[in-house]
Design a protein around this motif. Sequence first.
Motif, mmCIF file in Angstrom:
data_model
loop_
_atom_site.group_PDB
_atom_site.id
_atom_site.type_symbol
_atom_site.label_atom_id
_atom_site.label_comp_id
_atom_site.label_asym_id
_atom_site.label_seq_id
_atom_site.Cartn_x
_atom_site.Cartn_y
_atom_site.Cartn_z
ATOM 1 N N GLU A 21 5.018 33.537 3.687
ATOM 2 C CA GLU A 21 5.852 34.383 3.017
ATOM 3 C C GLU A 21 6.881 33.523 1.995
ATOM 4 N N SER A 22 6.684 32.312 2.287
ATOM 5 C CA SER A 22 7.967 31.498 1.568
ATOM 6 C C SER A 22 7.155 30.750 0.299
ATOM 7 N N GLN A 23 8.031 30.905 -0.744
ATOM 8 C CA GLN A 23 7.557 30.424 -1.997
ATOM 9 C C GLN A 23 7.540 28.701 -2.026
ATOM 10 N N GLU A 24 8.301 28.095 -0.918
ATOM 11 C CA GLU A 24 8.432 26.573 -0.804
ATOM 12 C C GLU A 24 7.527 26.230 0.177
ATOM 13 N N GLU A 25 6.471 26.987 0.689
ATOM 14 C CA GLU A 25 5.763 26.377 1.895
ATOM 15 C C GLU A 25 4.873 25.035 1.325
ATOM 16 N N GLY A 26 4.646 24.964 0.038
ATOM 17 C CA GLY A 26 4.000 23.770 -0.287
ATOM 18 C C GLY A 26 4.789 22.797 -0.351
ATOM 19 N N LEU A 27 6.007 22.910 -0.569
ATOM 20 C CA LEU A 27 7.052 21.786 -0.496
ATOM 21 C C LEU A 27 7.269 21.463 0.991
ATOM 22 N N ILE A 84 0.743 -1.265 -0.075
ATOM 23 C CA ILE A 84 0.071 0.079 -0.054
ATOM 24 C C ILE A 84 0.836 1.208 0.157
ATOM 25 N N MET A 85 0.676 1.994 -0.839
ATOM 26 C CA MET A 85 1.386 3.333 -1.011
ATOM 27 C C MET A 85 0.370 4.749 -0.985
ATOM 28 N N ALA A 86 0.803 5.647 -0.530
ATOM 29 C CA ALA A 86 -0.086 6.940 -0.225
ATOM 30 C C ALA A 86 0.294 7.858 -1.486
ATOM 31 N N SER A 87 -0.397 8.420 -2.179
ATOM 32 C CA SER A 87 -0.186 9.451 -3.164
ATOM 33 C C SER A 87 -0.295 10.976 -2.550
ATOM 34 N N ILE A 88 0.747 11.771 -2.932
ATOM 35 C CA ILE A 88 0.543 13.212 -2.435
ATOM 36 C C ILE A 88 0.697 14.128 -3.639
ATOM 37 N N LEU A 89 0.467 15.100 -3.531
ATOM 38 C CA LEU A 89 0.660 16.349 -4.562
ATOM 39 C C LEU A 89 1.297 17.686 -3.856
ATOM 40 N N PRO A 90 2.362 17.733 -4.318
ATOM 41 C CA PRO A 90 3.132 19.008 -3.678
ATOM 42 C C PRO A 90 2.395 20.230 -4.327
ATOM 43 N N LEU A 91 1.971 21.179 -3.329
ATOM 44 C CA LEU A 91 1.135 22.201 -3.757
ATOM 45 C C LEU A 91 1.839 23.656 -3.770
#
Length: 307
Positions: free
Chosen positions: A251-257, A215-222
Amino acid sequence: MTLSLEKGRLSDDRFIVTAELIPPRSWNPQPLVEQAVRYRGNVDAVDLSDNLLAIARMSPVVGAFFVRQVGVEPIVQINLRDRNRMGIQSDLMGLAAMGVKNITILGGYPAKVGTEPEAKEVYDLQTMELVSRVRRFVDEGRLFDGTLMEEKPIFTIGTVENIAGKPIKELIDRLEAKAEGGTDFVRTQLVFDMDLIGEWMEEARRRGLHKRITIMASILPLRDAAHVDTALRIPGIVIPDAFKKRLVQSESQEEGLSLAAELIGKLRQIEGIKGIHIRPIGGAENSVNKVVQLAGLKDARAAEIGA
């Protein structure tokens, strides 16, 4: 059984990392190959999507040929929306001839969500019926009409599972039916809600399914708040309001990461989840390697191979 790789089968305790590779809307394979090369060393395999979101793209079967040329392991999606049983068997035989060893069977998003909403949907077979037929194709070396091939192909069979929208029991009933039908590994739909995946996995563990299939979980980096709105248009996706709020306030552009890396950390703590599948839908291809690194997964892979 888990994914089959050229370098050998993954160990039972290996946390698997795969990423979706979206074929181009063009005959030129160069962008696909270049993206596969960028993923190389960061993921165990790439999942070549099949006309993702009901949009015509280069065949994932053809894409798999080019991806293998640069040393990247392909997992090829086969969607039921676009093929009848004859077309599916042709693809399976072609994949086996190329040495592709991993496939994912899925229904496919409805044609109405794509660029050609009037396209005729096929759905000659249902997902669980096709899983059973492919299981026989692999185990006995028989085509769907019973014809015996000269040699058995080697495939591991994957499917995709929703974790929302129905009572947990019904969802796990479906997962169990696929396991009994011959599924080797399964990836969930995109996960954002930890309570939801926690309940789903609790029932899966109660039935021992985590020991029968991978079982693997899928994610989406926003990327940003606008990306949340785009993702929510995809059927079956649930994103808690807190995610969008955090992206708006940061304020970070990499918050989604950072959010994606945190999700991976939490998912790794859930008993029975054996891997992660990163889906860079909506132009987030460049985020895959960054998320792998932020989550410490690349360092773990290097340690495993003694790099």
